[in-house]
Motif scaffolding. Structure first.
Motif, mmCIF file in Angstrom:
data_model
loop_
_atom_site.group_PDB
_atom_site.id
_atom_site.type_symbol
_atom_site.label_atom_id
_atom_site.label_comp_id
_atom_site.label_asym_id
_atom_site.label_seq_id
_atom_site.Cartn_x
_atom_site.Cartn_y
_atom_site.Cartn_z
ATOM 1 N N ASP A 83 0.816 -1.219 0.000
ATOM 2 C CA ASP A 83 0.000 0.000 0.000
ATOM 3 C C ASP A 83 0.852 1.273 0.000
ATOM 4 N N ARG A 84 2.149 1.132 -0.311
ATOM 5 C CA ARG A 84 3.047 2.303 -0.297
ATOM 6 C C ARG A 84 3.415 2.693 -1.722
ATOM 7 N N HIS A 85 3.256 4.008 -2.036
ATOM 8 C CA HIS A 85 3.581 4.508 -3.373
ATOM 9 C C HIS A 85 5.094 4.639 -3.545
ATOM 10 N N LEU A 86 5.498 4.705 -4.812
ATOM 11 C CA LEU A 86 6.902 4.989 -5.126
ATOM 12 C C LEU A 86 7.244 6.413 -4.708
ATOM 13 N N ASP A 87 8.492 6.658 -4.354
ATOM 14 C CA ASP A 87 8.941 8.007 -4.034
ATOM 15 C C ASP A 87 9.052 8.830 -5.311
ATOM 16 N N TYR A 88 8.767 10.130 -5.199
ATOM 17 C CA TYR A 88 8.904 11.029 -6.340
ATOM 18 C C TYR A 88 10.379 11.180 -6.717
ATOM 19 N N ASP A 89 10.653 11.230 -8.058
ATOM 20 C CA ASP A 89 11.991 11.500 -8.599
ATOM 21 C C ASP A 89 13.064 10.583 -8.020
ATOM 22 N N LYS A 90 12.689 9.376 -7.698
ATOM 23 C CA LYS A 90 13.642 8.424 -7.141
ATOM 24 C C LYS A 90 14.080 7.460 -8.234
ATOM 25 N N GLN A 91 15.363 7.484 -8.579
ATOM 26 C CA GLN A 91 15.875 6.606 -9.625
ATOM 27 C C GLN A 91 16.148 5.217 -9.052
ATOM 28 N N ILE A 92 15.586 4.213 -9.682
ATOM 29 C CA ILE A 92 15.837 2.845 -9.224
ATOM 30 C C ILE A 92 16.438 1.971 -10.336
ATOM 31 N N PHE A 93 16.502 2.504 -11.577
ATOM 32 C CA PHE A 93 17.057 1.760 -12.711
ATOM 33 C C PHE A 93 18.477 2.251 -12.989
ATOM 34 N N PHE A 94 19.418 1.324 -13.128
ATOM 35 C CA PHE A 94 20.817 1.698 -13.382
ATOM 36 C C PHE A 94 21.413 0.783 -14.450
ATOM 37 N N ARG A 95 22.262 1.375 -15.287
ATOM 38 C CA ARG A 95 22.986 0.614 -16.318
ATOM 39 C C ARG A 95 24.310 0.125 -15.732
ATOM 40 N N GLY A 96 24.641 -1.132 -15.996
ATOM 41 C CA GLY A 96 25.882 -1.676 -15.454
ATOM 42 C C GLY A 96 26.832 -2.256 -16.480
ATOM 43 N N GLY A 97 26.414 -2.316 -17.757
ATOM 44 C CA GLY A 97 27.274 -2.894 -18.790
ATOM 45 C C GLY A 97 28.569 -2.139 -18.987
ATOM 46 N N TYR A 98 28.579 -0.847 -18.628
ATOM 47 C CA TYR A 98 29.777 -0.027 -18.811
ATOM 48 C C TYR A 98 30.937 -0.503 -17.945
ATOM 49 N N LEU A 99 30.657 -1.265 -16.859
ATOM 50 C CA LEU A 99 31.717 -1.715 -15.949
ATOM 51 C C LEU A 99 32.776 -2.539 -16.681
ATOM 52 N N PHE A 100 32.359 -3.314 -17.672
ATOM 53 C CA PHE A 100 33.301 -4.147 -18.418
ATOM 54 C C PHE A 100 34.173 -3.283 -19.333
#
Length: 590
Positions: A83-100
């Motif tokens: 019953d809890r909404h997502l936070d405003y302007d909160k980034q949860i998606f990240f790219r990780g392929g650049y690490l290689f």
């Protein structure tokens, strides 16, 4: 954990067991540790069975505490609220392929090159972060510099600079383009010995989304046959397919004039004095061959059979005197079956006014069959053009089917009454005599033919380099206008290609460009309540290969924030440096 006691006719045994739930929902248990039989335990923990039982229960407690301690860091309990909404302007998606890619970037010590630039220009922004992000986004999501800044904000490590800093950095990168190339070449030896005894050279051009010429942006013969102004790029590549150096020159300049300035730079800045120059016929003119010959460098270049002098052309088209490349045995190629997959050759001295050379002619039945199939389709199209009456020739296209359509005048009463068009069988036969033939010219007079041909065959890799830059890295069209920023754009493409090629090499060239790039682009993560990250990609053989080749892993069910920071430090070589310092103290002399 619990104590399990089993009794048999001759002994009573004590075990520490652990219960678990099977996939079907039923429970079972497994032995964690065998304590021993009662007879054995009475000697040390007796004198009575009750004493042994008390000791065994205490061992169960110790083993339970040990298990909980070992698994405390591995088990993460995170509450979710329906019953809890997502936070405003909160980034949860990240790219990780650049690490290689970052792993290769720091192994090549490009960050140290950026440090030199910062010391020279005294600017405050982080040029290392800007250049690295521009390279990673050029590979993973090629787009404009503004869009690259937005894409980089989705990386696990966000940009430590502002957008206006990117454009300032482009000016510096363009101005120091030659210095950066020379430093990168020196640093590339950290990746292993470079195969710079063989250098391939080729040119391509890139168009601009403008209508008027400006500076180096000139009208020329565009590879895409577009009417826009273009700029040309000359590229040197080593024998392993790794880019070595590049230069830019105006779109209306003859590409043959581009080689000498870049080769001089390679000789002076890169200290590559002895190498075999390899290119196609368009960049293998007499003057270019002479330049390499006088500098005591060898060359292997493609030779146009049609441009040979009459005597050499007649010898080339004579199908006698061929040998098998694999064992040097004479072969009558006129008696070979169509499906033969062998390669055959003949060679002879080829002397011009200034050069003593060797002309090698190869014949491949497989290549001959391919050329015949292509020409048959073109002849079929030419016949349809005759039947439809549409026979206009495209002079810019040397493979235009209309070249097989001949014309002759029809006279009546001594005057030309009409122009008759027909299928020119003589023209078709003339082209057919070149099927399967290929010519190479070299000043390596005594070397093995097989070795020379292997070097020549490697030219496909430099063509692939241009294809990757244009198609996969979207190097064109070019939108920048300032000359320095145009240089920086191609420098970023060049460095991206170099890093990508090294990553391919680490993976032993097992995967195609499409497979590798698609995998890197898909290696993303979701942040969970600021506790850590969950991988959003599918584990496959290619992801295992990437992790093993780069020395870190991100394919766990959950990665804590501290673990991810450790990975990021390792990728940048900080852990390696600490390791080297530690082991240096205890290493024994060999």
């Amino acid at each position: 954990m619990n104590l399990h006691i089993s009794k048999s006719k001759n002994a009573e045994s004590f075990y520490i067991c652990k219960s678990y739930v099977k996939a079907n929902g039923s429970t079972s248990s497994m032995i964690v540790r065998k304590l021993g039989t009662l007879e054995q335990l009475l000697i040390e923990h007796g004198p009575t069975r009750d004493d042994v039982l008390a000791w065994a229960k205490n061992e169960v407690k110790i083993e339970t505490k040990k298990y909980k301690k070992e698994n405390a860091a591995k088990t993460v309990l995170i509450p979710f609220h329906a019953d809890r909404h997502l936070d405003y302007d909160k980034q949860i998606f990240f790219r990780g392929g650049y690490l290689f890619l970052q792993s290769i970037y720091y192994q090549m010590q490009i960050n140290k090159v950026c440090r030199k630039l910062k010391q020279k220009y005294k600017f405050k922004y982080d040029i290392n972060a800007i250049l690295s992000d521009l390279i990673y986004t050029r590979i993973l999501e090629p787009c404009s510099k503004r869009s690259s800044y937005k894409a980089a904000s989705e990386f696990l490590e966000k940009p430590s600079y502002e957008l206006h800093d990117v454009y300032r950095a482009l000016d510096v990168l363009g101005a120091e383009c030659d210095l950066i190339q020379a430093e990168i070449y020196k640093n590339s030896h950290f990746m292993g010995q470079r195969n710079d005894k063989i250098l391939y050279y080729d040119c391509s051009n890139y168009y601009f989304e403008i209508e008027q010429e400006d500076g180096s942006k000139k009208y020329g013969r565009s590879k895409e046959h577009r009417p826009n102004p273009i700029i040309q790029m000359g590229l040197f590549m080593d024998g392993d397919g790794i880019p070595l150096a590049f230069s830019l020159f105006p779109g209306n300049a003859n590409e043959q004039t581009s080689l000498k300035p870049l080769e001089k730079k390679v000789l002076s800045d890169f200290e590559c004095q002895k190498f075999i120059y390899c290119s196609d016929a368009g960049l293998g003119s007499e003057s270019i061959r002479e330049y390499s010959y006088m500098g005591k460098r060898a060359y292997i270049v493609t030779q146009s059979i049609k441009k040979l002098k009459k005597e050499e052309k007649e010898w080339t088209l004579n199908l006698q005197g061929f040998k098998r490349v694999s064992d040097d045995l004479p072969v009558d190629i006129t008696k070979l079956p169509e499906d033969d997959k062998g390669l055959y050759y003949k060679d002879e001295p080829y002397t011009t006014k200034k050069l003593h050379q060797r002309l090698i002619i190869t014949y491949s039945p497989k290549y001959a069959l391919y050329q015949k199939a292509i020409r048959d389709k073109q002849v079929e199209r030419a016949q349809k053009m005759l039947e439809s009456g549409s026979t206009k020739k495209n002079r810019k296209n040397p493979n235009d089917p209309a070249r097989f359509i001949g014309k002759k005048a029809v006279t009546k009463d001594g005057e030309v009454a009409d122009i008759e068009q027909y299928l020119d069988e003589d023209k078709i036969a003339e082209e057919a005599q070149y099927d399967g033939l290929y010519a190479v010219c070299t000043d390596l007079l005594d070397d093995n033919v097989n070795d020379i041909l292997k070097v020549s065959e490697g030219r496909w890799q430099i063509e692939e380099c241009f294809r990757i830059m244009k198609t996969d890295f979207s190097a064109r069209p070019v939108y920048l206008q300032d000359d320095n920023r145009i240089k920086s754009h191609f420098l970023i493409c060049f460095l991206s290609l170099t890093i990508y090629r090294y990553l391919e090499k680490k993976l032993n060239l097992q995967y195609t460009c499409e497979e590798l790039l698609d995998t890197l682009k898909a290696m993303n993560f979701a942040e969970i309540h600021e506790q850590g990250f969950i991988p959003l990609y599918k584990r496959e053989k290619i992801t295992d290969a990437l992790h093993e080749s780069c020395g870190f892993r991100t394919d766990y069910q959950f990665i804590t924030k501290s673990k991810m920071k450790t990975i990021q430090k390792k990728v940048k070589g900080r852990n390696k440096l600490l390791y080297f310092k530690t082991t240096a103290k205890i290493a024994e002399p060999q």
